[in-house]
Enzyme design. Structure first.
Site, short mmCIF file in Angstrom:
data_model
loop_
_atom_site.label_atom_id
_atom_site.label_comp_id
_atom_site.label_asym_id
_atom_site.label_seq_id
_atom_site.Cartn_x
_atom_site.Cartn_y
_atom_site.Cartn_z
N GLY A 16 0.93 -1.15 0.13
CA GLY A 16 -0.06 0.12 -0.01
C GLY A 16 0.54 1.19 0.05
O GLY A 16 2.18 1.36 0.20
N PHE A 17 0.35 1.83 0.10
CA PHE A 17 0.84 3.58 -0.07
C PHE A 17 1.69 4.24 0.18
O PHE A 17 2.48 4.06 0.95
CB PHE A 17 0.41 4.59 -0.29
N ASP A 37 0.91 -8.67 1.49
CA ASP A 37 -0.55 -8.17 1.28
C ASP A 37 -1.46 -8.83 -0.16
O ASP A 37 -0.30 -9.57 -0.40
CB ASP A 37 0.37 -6.67 0.48
N ASP A 61 -3.79 -12.86 1.94
CA ASP A 61 -5.06 -12.34 2.93
C ASP A 61 -4.84 -12.73 4.38
O ASP A 61 -5.02 -13.80 4.92
CB ASP A 61 -6.05 -12.47 2.45
N LYS A 96 -13.88 -7.11 7.71
CA LYS A 96 -13.63 -8.51 8.60
C LYS A 96 -11.78 -8.51 8.90
O LYS A 96 -11.48 -8.87 9.52
CB LYS A 96 -14.05 -9.32 7.02
N TYR A 150 -15.75 1.40 8.51
CA TYR A 150 -14.09 1.79 8.30
C TYR A 150 -14.18 2.27 10.37
O TYR A 150 -13.64 1.96 10.62
CB TYR A 150 -13.43 2.57 7.36
N GLN A 167 -4.96 -8.44 28.76
CA GLN A 167 -5.11 -10.21 29.08
C GLN A 167 -3.95 -10.78 28.85
O GLN A 167 -3.90 -11.44 29.39
CB GLN A 167 -6.16 -10.32 28.62
#
Ligand code: UDP
Length: 320
Positions: A16-17, A37, A61, A96, A150, A167
């Site tokens: 990504g950027f 990625d 993923d 997700k 988002y 925890q």
């Protein structure tokens, strides 16, 4: 005397950027970098300049099990669709990634006994009623609006990170990134800076949403990356704002870009998207106190470097 082992950093969202700039920075610091990625919103074009065996790319993923061989010291968890047009197109996947993807990245940190940092967002403040935004402000997010996939995913991701810290004793960091810009933004990612630059270079009208009086604060990507690594190297576990406190209206941004590119374009006004925050500016007192970090690149310098990069991109690709 034994020499110290080379540090290993995993970056989720490395293509990504921001992930690609962070990869460059950590490689320059002598780290081995494992970049993950799934190329959903990232592109290998952002990584093709990297010419060292210290960098390993793995197509993955992170909402599935993350399997990484060997020792890992640091995990920078960046992966997430981050532009409004992306997360509006893939809302369920965005949720997700924030929930399952973050949990998996934290699970990897636990298994490797690695230090973990998540890039959260100024969107956790929603359409803020406190200005500028400080980390102790809990925000004003519409939980069912189109942007909520988002905003709430990132809020949940922060919650999960703190729960693992409390925890499980995981060594975690949270940074809240405000608007960031620079080379390698996608010309069609829909955000104001790349959209306006592309439109100006093509002599098309610049599409300002609403009356353009909404404000944002823009940080140049190289400085932002230094801020991220600074917090990773600090010992603070709560959320930390990272951004440039200079505040501009979107109309001002459009006018700056028209002037800078010498474009014949004009500004046209279009409908403001639902829940578009009216004002946004980080209070960066905390990060300054923790690490001394403070942005210094003026927005016109950063924008002109970004414009140069977009011109080069257009020359190389023949199109945006
Ligand atoms: N914006 C705009 N025209 C565009 C793209 C964005 O006026 O073509 C506005 C958008 O409505 C928002 C601001 O610019 O008020 C910043 O948008 P961006 O998507 O860059 O970031 P975010 O909304 O996530 O801060």
């Amino acid at each position: 005397m034994a020499t110290e082992r080379q540090k290993v950093s995993v970056i989720t969202g490395a293509a990504g950027f921001i992930g690609s700039h962070l990869s460059d920075y950590l490689l320059a610091q002598g780290h081995r970098v494992i970049g993950l990625d799934n190329l959903n919103t990232g592109t290998l074009r952002n990584l093709e300049h990297i010419d060292t065996d210290d960098f390993v790319y793995m197509n993955m993923d992170i909402t599935g099990y993350i399997d990484i061989p060997g020792e890992v010291d640091y995990i920078y968890h960046l992966a997430c669709p981050a532009s409004p047009i992306d997360y509006l197109q893939i809302p369920l996947h965005t949720l997700k990634v924030g929930a399952v993807g973050t949990r998996n990245a934290l699970g990897l940190a636990k298994a490797k006994r690695a230090r973990f940092l998540i890039t959260s967002t100024s969107e956790v403040y929603g359409d803020p009623e406190v200005h500028p935004q400080t980390e102790d402000y809990w925000g004003n997010v519409n939980p069912i609006g189109p942007r909520s996939v988002y905003d709430e995913a990132k809020r949940y991701a922060e919650t999960t990170t703190m729960a693992y810290h409390r925890q499980q004793g995981l060594d975690t960091r949270i940074v809240r990134l405000f608007n960031t810009y620079g080379p390698r933004m996608r010309p069609y990612d829909g955000r104001a800076v790349p959209t306006f630059i592309r439109q100006a270079l093509e002599d098309k009208h610049l599409t300002v949403f609403g009356d353009g009086s909404q404000t944002r604060s823009f940080c140049y990507v190289s400085e932002l990356v230094e801020g991220i690594v600074g917090i990773m190297n600090s010992d603070y576990h709560g959320p930390v704002n990272l951004g440039n406190p200079g505040e501009y209206t979107i109309k001002q941004l459009a006018e700056m870009i028209i002037e800078m590119t010498g474009s014949n374009s004009k500004v046209v006004y279009q409908v403001l998207p639902t829940d578009d925050p009216k004002r946004r500016r980080p209070d960066i007192t905390l990060v300054k106190k923790l690490t001394g970090w403070e942005p210094t690149i003026p927005v016109d310098d950063g924008l002109s470097q970004t414009v140069d990069w977009f011109k080069k991109y257009f020359e190389e690709e023949g199109t945006f």
